[in-house]
Design a protein around this motif. Structure first.
Motif, mmCIF file in Angstrom:
data_model
loop_
_atom_site.group_PDB
_atom_site.id
_atom_site.type_symbol
_atom_site.label_atom_id
_atom_site.label_comp_id
_atom_site.label_asym_id
_atom_site.label_seq_id
_atom_site.Cartn_x
_atom_site.Cartn_y
_atom_site.Cartn_z
ATOM 1 N N ARG A 1 90.445 38.614 4.187
ATOM 2 C CA ARG A 1 91.897 38.713 4.001
ATOM 3 C C ARG A 1 92.702 38.358 5.258
ATOM 4 N N PRO A 2 92.402 38.886 6.448
ATOM 5 C CA PRO A 2 93.196 38.515 7.631
ATOM 6 C C PRO A 2 93.073 37.024 7.985
ATOM 7 N N LYS B 1 95.235 34.954 5.551
ATOM 8 C CA LYS B 1 96.663 35.059 5.855
ATOM 9 C C LYS B 1 97.038 34.155 7.028
ATOM 10 N N LYS B 2 96.224 34.186 8.072
ATOM 11 C CA LYS B 2 96.519 33.364 9.253
ATOM 12 C C LYS B 2 96.411 31.876 8.940
ATOM 13 N N MET C 1 99.471 30.813 6.803
ATOM 14 C CA MET C 1 100.672 30.744 7.643
ATOM 15 C C MET C 1 100.624 29.528 8.567
#
Length: 83
Positions: free
Chosen positions: A59-60, A63-64, A67
Motif C-alpha cells: 500500500r505505501p 501510493k508513492k 503520486m
C-alpha cells in the motif's frame, strides 16, 4: 551598441515528453503490479495473514508510485503545454 532581447526557456521539450511518457509508464506499471497482488489475495489458498502482509507492504509503495506518476504527467502539462 546592439542589444537583443533573449527569452530563455526553462524546459527542454524532448525532456518534458520523456517525463510525460515516464509518468504514463509508471501508472501502467503500478496498475499491473496492483492487479497482480490483488489476484494473489483472491486466490483460495491465500490466508488472512498473507493478505494482511501483502497489503501492509504494498500500500505505501503504490501510493508513492501513483503520486509520482501523476506529478510527472501534471508537470508535462504545466511546463510544456504552457509555452
Amino acid at each position: 551598441m546592439k542589444t537583443t532581447n533573449k527569452t530563455y526557456v526553462i524546459y527542454e521539450p524532448s525532456m518534458m515528453r520523456y517525463v510525460y511518457k515516464l509518468g504514463i509508464m509508471t501508472l501502467i506499471a503500478v496498475s499491473i503490479f496492483a492487479a497482480f497482488f490483488a489476484w494473489l489475495c483472491e486466490e483460495p489458498l491465500a490466508s488472512d495473514e498473507f493478505k494482511k502482509l501483502i497489503m501492509e507492504a504494498i500500500r505505501p509503495t503504490l501510493k508513492k508510485a501513483v503520486m509520482g506518476g501523476l506529478i510527472m504527467i501534471f508537470s508535462y502539462f504545466v511546463f510544456f503545454q504552457a509555452g
